[in-house]
Design an enzyme around this catalytic site. Sequence first.
Site, PDB file in Angstrom:
ATOM      1  N   GLU A 436       3.029   7.211  18.202  1.00 35.05           N
ATOM      2  CA  GLU A 436       3.706   5.922  18.171  1.00 35.05           C
ATOM      3  C   GLU A 436       4.640   5.691  19.214  1.00 35.05           C
ATOM      4  OE1 GLU A 436       5.671   5.521  14.250  1.00 35.05           O
ATOM      5  OE2 GLU A 436       3.982   5.688  13.097  1.00 35.05           O
ATOM      6  N   GLU A 512      -1.655   9.579  10.649  1.00 37.02           N
ATOM      7  CA  GLU A 512      -0.467   9.743   9.719  1.00 37.02           C
ATOM      8  C   GLU A 512      -0.581   8.824   8.492  1.00 37.02           C
ATOM      9  OE1 GLU A 512       3.065   9.852  12.270  1.00 37.02           O
ATOM     10  OE2 GLU A 512       4.285   9.064  10.837  1.00 37.02           O
TER      11      GLU A 512
HETATM   12  C1  GAL Z   1       6.122   7.414  11.481  1.00 41.17           C
HETATM   13  C2  GAL Z   1       6.568   8.418  12.502  1.00 41.17           C
HETATM   14  C3  GAL Z   1       7.266   9.760  12.047  1.00 41.17           C
HETATM   15  C4  GAL Z   1       7.907   9.501  10.863  1.00 41.17           C
HETATM   16  C5  GAL Z   1       7.291   8.593   9.873  1.00 41.17           C
HETATM   17  C6  GAL Z   1       8.195   8.184   8.675  1.00 41.17           C
HETATM   18  O1  GAL Z   1       6.161   6.085  12.039  1.00 41.17           O
HETATM   19  O2  GAL Z   1       5.496   8.758  13.384  1.00 41.17           O
HETATM   20  O3  GAL Z   1       7.554  10.556  12.947  1.00 41.17           O
HETATM   21  O4  GAL Z   1       9.284   8.695  11.522  1.00 41.17           O
HETATM   22  O5  GAL Z   1       7.122   7.330  10.482  1.00 41.17           O
HETATM   23  O6  GAL Z   1       7.504   7.336   7.711  1.00 41.17           O
END
Ligand code: GAL
Length: 820
Positions: A436, A512
């Site tokens: 991100e 993710e």
């Molecule tokens: C994402 C990020 C993670 C964590 C997660 C929480 O955007 O890549 O590191 O912050 O959100 O939802």
Amino acid sequence: MLYIRLTLLPFFFFCCLLIDAKSQTIREEFTLEKNWRFTKGDKPEAKQKDYDDRKWEVVTVPHDWAIYGPFDRSYDLQQVAVTQNGESVASTKTGRTGGLPYVGIGWYRNTFHIAQFDKNKKRVSLVFDGAMSEAHVYVNGKEAIFWPYGYNAFHCDVTDLLNADGRNNVLAIRLENKEQSSRWYPGAGLYRNVHVISSNNIHVPVWGTYVTTPFVSEAYASVKLKTDIANCGEVDVRVLTVIKDGEGKVVAQKDNTLGMHHGQPFEQNFIVDQPNLWSPETPYLYKAISKVYKDGNLVDEYTTRFGIRDIRVIADKGFFLNGKRRKFQGVCNHHDLGPLGAAVNVAALRRQLTLLKDMGCDAIRTSHNMPAPELVDLCDEMGFMMMIEPFDEWDIAKCKNGYHRFFNEWAEKDMVNMLHHYRNHASVVMWSIGNEVPSQCSPEGYKVAAFLQDICHREDPSRPVTCGMDQVSCVLENGFAALLDIPGLNYRANRYEEAYHRLPQNLVLGSETASTVSSRGVYKFPVEKKTDARYDDHQSSAYDLEYCNWSNTPDVDFAMADDFDWSMGQFVWTGFDYLGEPTPYDKDAWPNHSSMFGIIDLASIPKDRYYLYRSVWNKNAHTLHILPHWNWKGREGQQTPVFVYTDYPAAELFINGKSYGKQVKNKASVESRYRFMWMDAIYEPGEVKVIAYDDQGNQVAEKKVVTAGKPDHIELIPDRTALAADGKDLVYMNVRIVDKDGNWCPAESRLVKFSVSGSGKYRASANGDPTSLDAFHLPQMHLFSGQLTAIAQAGEQEGMLIFEAKAKGVRSAKIAINVK
Ligand code: GAL
């Protein structure tokens, strides 16, 4: 010639020497673990050789100076707008980095000796697996290296800084963590191992081999080994390499002599017949043992462990391992080990992987930094595919003092170290170049992505490259996503199909997913699907229907993998709760200071969600799990939904014998595809029973949950019955209070006190409550939802480790663990 391997020199720990017949040391490797001196605060004079450090604390490395707390709201308060969470206005973020004192300067000092040292004949290197952070390393008063990135491994040749007799070399390290340098708890100090490697002048340097398997079939595989040989000049070098299988049998060998005039690594190619292919289900490993000779003399011996496996990424079809398509059933994890902090420990990592394995998880994303080598080794051995990811920041800041300060000068060096360190590991199936990063939407961002991907392709053409992207509109428009080998989307499952059609790769990886939040054993009523839900007690509901505004329930990601060939599967945020990032209680919501995203809590106790993933992912064992618990004094007669997570296709619920009906998995909603939900269940004390049915309607399994009576005694459930007497092995003790019949009392929050005697010591405890301010290292902890985990560490002497737990008003418990 005869080679003898000696271990355990009295003054070194885990020392390893290779000696030839003429008693000339070939290679010596050991870690510096004990007798470090440590202090907090800056002591510039401490780099000097003769500095008096006797008043400093004596510590063992791996060491995390911040994990002892105490927790405090004031640590690393961050006034920020977290733009990747959709915030545009800055607010005070509490507990973002764990509410622990990681900020500041710390110094470590130790002494090491090199046997048979001769400046003209030997080379000595130090290898740091990771030092948090901005490490300045001094040997005998002179700076040996500076390495800013706390997560990366680095090494330096210190031969010219050593004392002439090789003895009493003083190693001093200054570390500094700046405030606002992280989005989660980074840990502090020498939290990973420090290695000393001594070899001959002509030697295989640190991470000096590169092994690939260019052709893999069931009949045979080709293995290519490239070996760097330092200081050999332009002379002929002979390398004799044998490949041994997992049982130690030689399955291939080559004996080549080559003039090293071209300056390239020494290349050898092998055929292994009927190879045992590596996969998560069959984590079979081979070893290439190379002996290097110059003028007929053995000068070095170097072992490279590897696996034989084939990875392929095919448009429209997804990811293939050894010719078989599979969807990643992965989790993202941060590096901390809950109550142990960032200090790496093999037993703790193995415990994590054991739980994940049983859940059916087959992959780990090392978000968002380089892992400890012990984790990569365990993934090789236990069978997990890895996505190794170096960065959360490139050249544009996410944190005021984050890695962007170093990116331009250090990114390539950091990438090269990561790639060289881990490119021989069977478990590593892809690299990620970042998470991100704000550069996704910048006009020049794609150039940075191409620069990093090119480094991966140059140093390791054998693996594909991805990047975790959350700015879907930007990356679909601006070419950023199109240039990657594998487009990885973070969340936004509703955009997967569009991305699949628009991108040339015709694939989407859920790099993710989910960010579903829950507190173990805490259930909120009415039961509703909600984003960003907050409650007065600062907990989230364990009905697994609460998530962030950018994310979704786990069911959505299951459906993506089940419904589309081109969907490559997922990496759930997160396998384990971690210190820091207490979303949705991050905005001035102290005392929250640890995450609620974990499938497994900070105490390494599975939440209900564990069984939801297990019911879909674990194809070798059945899952039948009921939630919530059934102790709801005050809710008599009220609607108290009952959920069941199971792989069986149908189930019927009974409360005190009354049926609430049989449910069959169906597509009415995404949740009803993967869970049974009796929303109209009414609470009355007694027994909840579920009967599961197979496809033919046969009753095949049954499970019960009962209302527990008065708390009566403590129950201890250790995860191990025997430990190794190595001073490091750990037993995780599930501590719970039960009624006189042994039924777990889920509302218990009593303080439990521990004592450990015999061959071992108390190490830490945790209860998984993200608001708990109990210090991990003190031998007492409050129960959370009736449970906690206490960790005891083996001693170095064989014997029994006696663990005892006491709490007011209930009978205590004692257990003995064999340390051998
Ligand atoms: C994402 C990020 C993670 C964590 C997660 C929480 O955007 O890549 O590191 O912050 O959100 O939802």
